[in-house]
Design a protein around this motif. Structure first.
Motif, short mmCIF file in Angstrom:
data_model
loop_
_atom_site.label_atom_id
_atom_site.label_comp_id
_atom_site.label_asym_id
_atom_site.label_seq_id
_atom_site.Cartn_x
_atom_site.Cartn_y
_atom_site.Cartn_z
N ASP A 105 0.86 -1.38 -0.08
CA ASP A 105 -0.08 -0.18 -0.02
C ASP A 105 0.84 1.11 -0.06
OD1 ASP A 105 -2.32 -1.30 0.19
OD2 ASP A 105 -2.08 -1.77 2.24
N ALA A 106 2.10 1.15 -0.24
CA ALA A 106 3.14 2.39 -0.17
C ALA A 106 2.86 3.11 -1.57
CB ALA A 106 4.45 1.74 -0.10
N ASP A 107 1.98 3.94 -1.46
CA ASP A 107 1.77 4.82 -2.80
C ASP A 107 2.02 6.26 -2.33
OD1 ASP A 107 0.61 2.64 -3.79
OD2 ASP A 107 -1.45 3.10 -3.53
N HIS A 108 2.65 6.94 -3.41
CA HIS A 108 2.90 8.37 -3.20
C HIS A 108 2.23 9.08 -4.31
CE1 HIS A 108 5.32 11.89 -2.31
NE2 HIS A 108 5.88 11.96 -3.81
N PRO A 109 1.24 9.87 -3.65
CA PRO A 109 0.58 10.81 -4.99
C PRO A 109 1.47 11.64 -5.52
CG PRO A 109 -0.02 11.51 -2.67
CD PRO A 109 0.98 10.24 -2.51
N ILE A 110 1.11 12.02 -6.96
CA ILE A 110 1.82 12.94 -7.80
C ILE A 110 0.77 14.03 -7.70
CG2 ILE A 110 2.56 13.56 -10.01
CD1 ILE A 110 3.16 10.61 -10.55
N THR A 111 1.33 15.51 -7.38
CA THR A 111 0.64 16.38 -7.09
C THR A 111 0.26 16.93 -8.72
OG1 THR A 111 2.74 17.87 -7.56
CG2 THR A 111 1.93 17.38 -5.31
N ASN A 112 -0.81 17.88 -8.64
CA ASN A 112 -1.18 18.48 -10.00
C ASN A 112 -0.01 19.17 -10.84
OD1 ASN A 112 -3.69 17.58 -9.95
ND2 ASN A 112 -4.17 19.53 -8.35
N MET A 113 0.89 19.76 -9.92
CA MET A 113 2.24 20.63 -10.34
C MET A 113 3.14 19.44 -11.01
SD MET A 113 3.75 23.17 -11.50
CE MET A 113 2.61 24.21 -10.62
N GLY A 114 3.18 18.39 -10.44
CA GLY A 114 3.90 17.10 -10.79
C GLY A 114 3.55 16.56 -12.19
N LEU A 115 2.25 16.57 -12.37
CA LEU A 115 1.56 16.11 -13.40
C LEU A 115 1.66 16.94 -14.58
CD1 LEU A 115 -1.74 14.21 -12.16
CD2 LEU A 115 0.40 13.10 -13.12
N ALA A 116 1.61 18.37 -14.38
CA ALA A 116 1.84 19.29 -15.32
C ALA A 116 3.18 19.33 -16.03
CB ALA A 116 1.67 20.70 -14.79
N LEU A 117 4.20 18.46 -15.09
CA LEU A 117 5.64 18.67 -15.71
C LEU A 117 6.04 17.22 -15.91
CD1 LEU A 117 7.01 20.71 -12.80
CD2 LEU A 117 7.13 21.21 -14.87
N LYS A 118 5.06 16.32 -16.42
CA LYS A 118 5.24 14.81 -16.42
C LYS A 118 6.19 14.44 -17.92
CE LYS A 118 1.14 13.04 -18.58
NZ LYS A 118 -0.01 12.06 -18.68
N LEU A 119 5.86 15.57 -18.70
CA LEU A 119 6.69 15.45 -20.27
C LEU A 119 7.91 16.22 -20.27
CD1 LEU A 119 3.48 15.96 -22.43
CD2 LEU A 119 4.41 13.86 -21.53
N HIS A 120 8.59 16.40 -19.05
CA HIS A 120 9.80 17.03 -19.00
C HIS A 120 10.86 16.20 -18.15
CE1 HIS A 120 8.11 20.55 -20.83
NE2 HIS A 120 7.27 20.53 -19.90
N TYR A 121 12.10 16.15 -18.62
CA TYR A 121 13.12 15.50 -17.98
C TYR A 121 14.14 16.37 -17.59
CZ TYR A 121 10.00 11.71 -19.75
OH TYR A 121 9.22 10.80 -19.91
N ILE A 122 14.66 16.21 -16.58
CA ILE A 122 16.16 16.93 -15.97
C ILE A 122 17.24 16.29 -15.98
CG2 ILE A 122 17.20 18.08 -13.93
CD1 ILE A 122 14.13 18.19 -12.78
N ARG A 123 18.33 16.81 -16.71
CA ARG A 123 19.62 16.34 -16.61
C ARG A 123 20.78 17.04 -16.00
NH1 ARG A 123 19.39 14.85 -23.15
NH2 ARG A 123 17.99 12.92 -23.03
N GLY A 124 21.57 16.52 -15.29
CA GLY A 124 22.61 17.13 -14.67
C GLY A 124 23.83 16.49 -14.87
N VAL A 125 24.90 17.01 -15.44
CA VAL A 125 26.42 16.50 -15.49
C VAL A 125 27.36 17.20 -14.59
CG1 VAL A 125 27.83 15.75 -17.19
CG2 VAL A 125 25.42 15.91 -17.92
N TYR A 126 28.06 16.27 -14.01
CA TYR A 126 29.16 16.71 -13.01
C TYR A 126 30.48 16.11 -13.52
CZ TYR A 126 25.42 17.43 -9.80
OH TYR A 126 24.05 18.12 -9.46
N PHE A 127 31.46 16.95 -14.04
CA PHE A 127 32.83 16.76 -14.32
C PHE A 127 33.82 16.75 -13.31
CE2 PHE A 127 30.62 18.32 -17.97
CZ PHE A 127 30.93 17.17 -19.05
N PHE A 128 34.55 15.61 -13.00
CA PHE A 128 35.59 15.64 -12.04
C PHE A 128 36.90 15.13 -12.39
CE2 PHE A 128 31.51 14.69 -9.76
CZ PHE A 128 31.79 15.49 -8.21
N SER A 129 37.94 15.81 -11.77
CA SER A 129 39.21 15.60 -12.44
C SER A 129 39.57 14.06 -11.91
CB SER A 129 40.16 16.69 -11.66
OG SER A 129 40.42 16.33 -10.24
N ALA A 130 40.84 13.81 -12.60
CA ALA A 130 41.40 12.58 -12.32
C ALA A 130 42.01 12.25 -10.97
CB ALA A 130 42.76 12.25 -13.17
#
Length: 441
Positions: A30-55
């Motif tokens: 029964d462990a359900d997490h509801p998605i807010t209306n704002m979350g559903l408004a953003l469901k067609l978008h995806y976030i990408r982050g890239v971090y570069f680290f030295s040797a």
């Protein structure tokens, strides 16, 4: 672990994929997490982050060292390991079933310096497309991971960490906090209990039978269980670097003309790009633009709460041609005349009468100045460079204003990195305008 086929024209080899799940069971049937209306408004978008680290930062680290701290970390961020399901009414929610996140491993034939140079010199060369997994939820929606983390080792010995994050899960601030806490877990600093769910305020919708659709939303064709929409033109990405001195000088000149209005770096950057892009488009517009900011963000709140979409969408509109208007007038308009649309967005989504997108409905400015994107540490080292972008931006484009790593020679501040996502035929013109008018390269 599975070997993945390589995408054509990428400098990667030996790509492998695996999964990591929470160290302990975090939910039940029964462990359900509801998605807010704002979350559903953003469901067609995806976030990408890239971090570069030295040797130096990653010397001696193995994939085992990188994955081992993830098990207790994911027990903390249990919604990130969930999967999308639908209720009997058809409304999506997150089933917290400990499905886990996907891990991608790859090797790159270039050095970090070569890769960043190629990216800066050629906007057709999309680093985002292969250093962070090209994530889409669906068509097997119930089996699609909400999060991918990619480790790419470079010829120079350095490494990048690529985060692919479904926006329906949380905003860029939540994504940044999530990956920063993994860095903390590498040092054994993860709290011993799961994060509490946020307490969303119930939206107060106007008592009206007629729903006024907000300017910040655009209705799109139904997508079913494949959460992605297509553009009508080819979109490209470019990164501009604004120094602290450039921004302080411009803000100082503007502030002397529009007192007592206080102009921020974000507002002046937005005004510069709005004005410049209006010149490029030559269509007296755009007259309405969208702004995205974070609701009352505090690090303490972010680090002690499940990821969520606590963002505000507002619009600013002008009756004058932005291309011919004064920079200070546009900046003051942005600072003083924004009209919040969150209630309208939530009401529209609650009605359940269509599919929508947000970023790129209008030219959209995203304020990520306060996102701690340099907060991820490996062996005590911060990234040499980090950035975020958004997938699924509509044809009007988006501008992400990001913090820039401090530069000791820049006494006035660290400046900003500005990620611009625009139709291909407008990007060259914007580059010329910013370089000609303000010396931005």
């Amino acid at each position: 672990m599975t070997m993945l086929p390589l995408t054509l024209h990428t400098p990667l080899s030996g790509v492998r994929i695996s999964s990591v799940v929470p160290a302990e069971k975090t939910g039940d049937d029964d462990a359900d997490h509801p998605i807010t209306n704002m979350g559903l408004a953003l469901k067609l978008h995806y976030i990408r982050g890239v971090y570069f680290f030295s040797a130096e930062a990653v010397e001696g680290l193995t994939i085992y060292d990188l994955k081992k701290p993830m098990f207790p970390w994911l027990a903390l961020f249990y919604t990130a390991s969930g999967r999308i399901r639908r209720s009997e009414t058809g409304r999506p929610f997150i089933k917290c079933n400990d499905g886990g996140v996907r891990i991608v491993e790859a090797h790159c034939e270039k050095t970090i310096e070569e890769l960043l140079l190629a990216r800066n010199n050629d906007h057709h060369f999309s680093v985002d497309s292969f250093l962070a997994h090209d994530q889409v939820l669906g068509p097997d929606l119930g089996f699609s991971p909400l999060v991918y983390i990619q480790f790419t080792w470079f010829k120079c010995g350095g490494m990048s960490v690529g985060l692919s994050w479904a926006h329906v899960l949380g905003d860029p601030f939540s994504a940044s906090t999530f990956i920063n806490m993994w860095g903390q877990s590498m040092k054994g600093h993860v709290p011993s209990k799961s994060l509490p769910l946020p307490r969303p305020k119930k939206p107060e919708f106007p008592l009206s039978t007629i729903i006024k659709e907000p300017f910040s939303l655009k209705r799109v064709d139904p997508v079913g269980d494949y959460w992605l929409t297509t553009n009508n033109c080819k979109m490209e990405t470019h990164y501009f670097h604004f120094t602290g001195k450039q921004l302080d000088d411009i803000v100082s000149n503007i502030s002397s003309l529009v007192q007592p209005v206080k102009i921020s770096h974000f507002e002046v950057i937005s005004a510069m790009i709005w004005k410049s892009l209006s010149k490029v488009r030559g269509d007296s517009g755009p007259r309405i633009v969208t702004f995205c900011t974070r609701i009352s963000r505090t690090s303490e709140t972010d680090e002690n709460e499940v990821p969520s979409n606590k963002i505000v969408f507002s619009i600013a509109r002008t009756d004058i041609n932005p291309a011919k208007g004064d920079l200070q007038e546009l900046a003051a308009l942005i600072a003083e005349k924004q009209e919040e649309e969150n209630s309208l967005i939530e009401e529209t989504i609650e009605s359940g009468k269509g599919e929508y997108m947000v970023y790129g409905t209008n030219l959209t400015f995203v304020n990520l100045e306060q996102a701690d994107i340099y907060g991820l540490e490996l062996k005590g080292h911060k990234p040499v460079f980090a950035y975020y972008t958004i997938k699924g931006v509509g044809d009007e484009g988006a501008v992400l204003v990001l913090p820039r790593k401090g530069n000791g020679s820049d006494k006035r501040g660290a400046g900003r990195t500005v990620n611009v996502i625009l139709p291909e035929n407008q990007l060259a013109g914007l580059k010329n305008e910013l370089r000609k008018e303000w010396g931005i390269v």
